[in-house]
Design a protein around this motif. Structure first.
Motif, PDB file in Angstrom:
ATOM      1  N   UNK A   1       0.840  -1.196   0.000  1.00  0.00           N
ATOM      2  CA  UNK A   1       0.000   0.000   0.000  1.00  0.00           C
ATOM      3  C   UNK A   1       0.875   1.246   0.000  1.00  0.00           C
ATOM      4  N   UNK A   2       0.538   2.208  -0.848  1.00  0.00           N
ATOM      5  CA  UNK A   2       1.303   3.451  -0.932  1.00  0.00           C
ATOM      6  C   UNK A   2       1.059   4.309   0.301  1.00  0.00           C
ATOM      7  N   UNK A   3       2.126   4.771   0.911  1.00  0.00           N
ATOM      8  CA  UNK A   3       2.007   5.673   2.058  1.00  0.00           C
ATOM      9  C   UNK A   3       1.903   7.101   1.565  1.00  0.00           C
ATOM     10  N   UNK A   4       0.940   7.835   2.123  1.00  0.00           N
ATOM     11  CA  UNK A   4       0.672   9.204   1.685  1.00  0.00           C
ATOM     12  C   UNK A   4       0.831  10.142   2.881  1.00  0.00           C
ATOM     13  N   UNK A  19      -2.270   9.797   5.428  1.00  0.00           N
ATOM     14  CA  UNK A  19      -3.638   9.623   4.969  1.00  0.00           C
ATOM     15  C   UNK A  19      -3.851   8.136   4.715  1.00  0.00           C
ATOM     16  N   UNK A  20      -4.807   7.543   5.419  1.00  0.00           N
ATOM     17  CA  UNK A  20      -5.096   6.116   5.289  1.00  0.00           C
ATOM     18  C   UNK A  20      -6.557   5.923   4.901  1.00  0.00           C
ATOM     19  N   UNK A  21      -6.931   4.667   4.660  1.00  0.00           N
ATOM     20  CA  UNK A  21      -8.323   4.368   4.328  1.00  0.00           C
ATOM     21  C   UNK A  21      -9.248   4.675   5.496  1.00  0.00           C
ATOM     22  N   UNK A  22      -8.716   4.677   6.708  1.00  0.00           N
ATOM     23  CA  UNK A  22      -9.534   4.924   7.896  1.00  0.00           C
ATOM     24  C   UNK A  22      -9.582   6.395   8.296  1.00  0.00           C
ATOM     25  N   UNK A  23      -8.657   7.204   7.767  1.00  0.00           N
ATOM     26  CA  UNK A  23      -8.612   8.614   8.132  1.00  0.00           C
ATOM     27  C   UNK A  23      -7.190   9.132   8.157  1.00  0.00           C
ATOM     28  N   UNK A  24      -6.913  10.058   9.076  1.00  0.00           N
ATOM     29  CA  UNK A  24      -5.620  10.726   9.138  1.00  0.00           C
ATOM     30  C   UNK A  24      -4.918  10.360  10.442  1.00  0.00           C
ATOM     31  N   UNK A  25      -3.698   9.830  10.331  1.00  0.00           N
ATOM     32  CA  UNK A  25      -2.853   9.612  11.498  1.00  0.00           C
ATOM     33  C   UNK A  25      -2.090  10.906  11.746  1.00  0.00           C
ATOM     34  N   UNK A  26      -2.348  11.548  12.881  1.00  0.00           N
ATOM     35  CA  UNK A  26      -1.726  12.843  13.182  1.00  0.00           C
ATOM     36  C   UNK A  26      -0.301  12.598  13.686  1.00  0.00           C
ATOM     37  N   UNK A  50       9.213   7.837   9.606  1.00  0.00           N
ATOM     38  CA  UNK A  50       7.858   8.344   9.787  1.00  0.00           C
ATOM     39  C   UNK A  50       6.833   7.367   9.205  1.00  0.00           C
ATOM     40  N   UNK A  51       7.122   6.840   8.031  1.00  0.00           N
ATOM     41  CA  UNK A  51       6.220   5.880   7.392  1.00  0.00           C
ATOM     42  C   UNK A  51       6.082   4.628   8.259  1.00  0.00           C
ATOM     43  N   UNK A  52       7.187   4.119   8.758  1.00  0.00           N
ATOM     44  CA  UNK A  52       7.140   2.927   9.599  1.00  0.00           C
ATOM     45  C   UNK A  52       6.304   3.169  10.857  1.00  0.00           C
ATOM     46  N   UNK A  53       6.450   4.337  11.455  1.00  0.00           N
ATOM     47  CA  UNK A  53       5.669   4.670  12.645  1.00  0.00           C
ATOM     48  C   UNK A  53       4.184   4.746  12.319  1.00  0.00           C
ATOM     49  N   UNK A  54       3.857   5.362  11.190  1.00  0.00           N
ATOM     50  CA  UNK A  54       2.450   5.531  10.807  1.00  0.00           C
ATOM     51  C   UNK A  54       1.754   4.197  10.608  1.00  0.00           C
ATOM     52  N   UNK A 194       6.486   8.811  -0.736  1.00  0.00           N
ATOM     53  CA  UNK A 194       7.931   8.584  -0.646  1.00  0.00           C
ATOM     54  C   UNK A 194       8.452   7.878  -1.892  1.00  0.00           C
ATOM     55  N   UNK A 195       9.599   8.331  -2.367  1.00  0.00           N
ATOM     56  CA  UNK A 195      10.214   7.766  -3.571  1.00  0.00           C
ATOM     57  C   UNK A 195      11.093   6.599  -3.186  1.00  0.00           C
ATOM     58  N   UNK A 196      10.884   5.470  -3.857  1.00  0.00           N
ATOM     59  CA  UNK A 196      11.666   4.283  -3.539  1.00  0.00           C
ATOM     60  C   UNK A 196      12.485   3.772  -4.718  1.00  0.00           C
ATOM     61  N   UNK A 197      11.935   3.840  -5.941  1.00  0.00           N
ATOM     62  CA  UNK A 197      12.706   3.370  -7.094  1.00  0.00           C
ATOM     63  C   UNK A 197      12.171   4.009  -8.372  1.00  0.00           C
ATOM     64  N   UNK A 198      12.952   3.864  -9.429  1.00  0.00           N
ATOM     65  CA  UNK A 198      12.681   4.577 -10.681  1.00  0.00           C
ATOM     66  C   UNK A 198      11.375   4.158 -11.345  1.00  0.00           C
ATOM     67  N   UNK A 199      10.872   2.972 -11.025  1.00  0.00           N
ATOM     68  CA  UNK A 199       9.620   2.516 -11.640  1.00  0.00           C
ATOM     69  C   UNK A 199       8.444   3.425 -11.292  1.00  0.00           C
TER      70      UNK A 199
END
Length: 288
Positions: A1-4, A19-26, A50-54, A194-199
């Motif tokens: 799943x893409x982290x936003x 931003x998740x399907x359930x709402x916003x993690x502050x 930050x992504x890992x924490x979210x 977050x950018x991870x690879x050229x694809x």
């Protein structure tokens, strides 16, 4: 799943979160003393943390409770690329081949607004136009960055509606600054991916719709200047720093290219969409 990751305001408080399907993690409520904004997160090379924490947290807020802001508050630079798709070059009808180097101009943060917020048509001109574009956000600074290393300097991706007051880009003999910088005529967002690879960038679809009608539709593989080339070229003359925003060019199909031109008007809804990034949506209002 893409982290936003988004910047937003809620009850007058500037914040950021996932931003998740359930709402916003502050996330700012938990990490704000350490990193006041997403700009400081990027400067600390901490998007991954930050992504890992979210991913371990539940949503705190409903998405409809927040007001989206541009993802990077107060970037040092917003640099925009002009004429970066083959059909756009042909629109100029000057018989010239694509130039060897990208055309560039600067925009100020105040000229942009966030996702879901109105683009403002100023009283000075009715010629408000749209330009859907991919945004790259610099994560690792540098000068004279080699093309082969360029994507190592990207932290995240976003979208831009690079709204333009067309007659004001020709208001003087040689410049586009005025027409590109009216307050809140463009938008950036909705969030950072977050950018991870050229694809994530190599061959993605970029589409702009006005009131549901497709106006712009192209793929990043057709860009005249690649993302690598853009970063290499810009970093030749200026030092890129974490949080810098680069807006990478729009396909053919802006309103100015219709006969007669079709300008944006109050009530119009513009959507810019790109594979893997999302949909940036804004309406149009007159300045009051």
């Amino acid at each position: 799943m893409t982290t936003k990751l988004a910047s937003f305001t809620i009850n007058g408080r500037a914040a950021y979160g996932a931003i998740t399907d359930e709402g916003v993690v502050d996330l700012s409520a938990r990490f704000g003393t350490r990193w006041p904004t997403l700009k400081e997160v990027i400067e600390a090379d901490a998007l991954g943390e930050l992504v890992a924490a979210a991913m371990e947290m539940k949503a705190d807020i409903a998405v409809d409770e927040i007001t989206f802001e541009i993802p990077i508050p107060h970037p040092e630079k917003i640099i925009c690329v002009g004429v970066n798709f083959p059909d756009r070059n042909e629109e100029y009808k000057d018989g010239k081949e694509a130039p060897p180097n990208p055309s560039l101009f600067i925009r100020f943060p105040r000229s942009f607004t966030g996702h879901g917020q109105p683009l403002i048509r100023p009283p000075e001109s009715p010629q408000l136009d749209y330009e859907g574009e991919i945004v790259v956000v610099i994560g690792k600074g540098g000068r004279r960055i080699a093309e082969k290393d360029a994507l190592d300097h990207v932290a995240a991706l976003s979208l831009c509606n690079e709204g333009t007051i067309r007659d004001w880009v020709r208001h003087a003999k040689f410049n586009v600054t005025q027409g590109k910088n009216f307050d809140r005529t463009g938008s950036i967002g909705p969030w950072l991916v977050p950018f991870t690879d050229e694809s994530q960038l190599a061959d993605i679809k970029l589409e702009t719709r006005v009131n549901g009608e497709v106006r712009q539709n192209d793929r990043t593989s057709r860009m005249i200047f690649s993302f690598r080339k853009i970063i290499n070229y810009i970093s030749t003359f200026t030092t890129l720093v974490p949080g810098d925003v680069i807006v990478c060019g729009t396909p053919t199909g802006a309103g100015a290219r219709f006969d007669p031109p079709i300008w944006l008007k109050p009530g119009d809804v513009i959507e810019v969409e790109a594979d893997g990034i999302g949909v940036l949506r804004n309406m149009v209002e007159d300045e009051v």
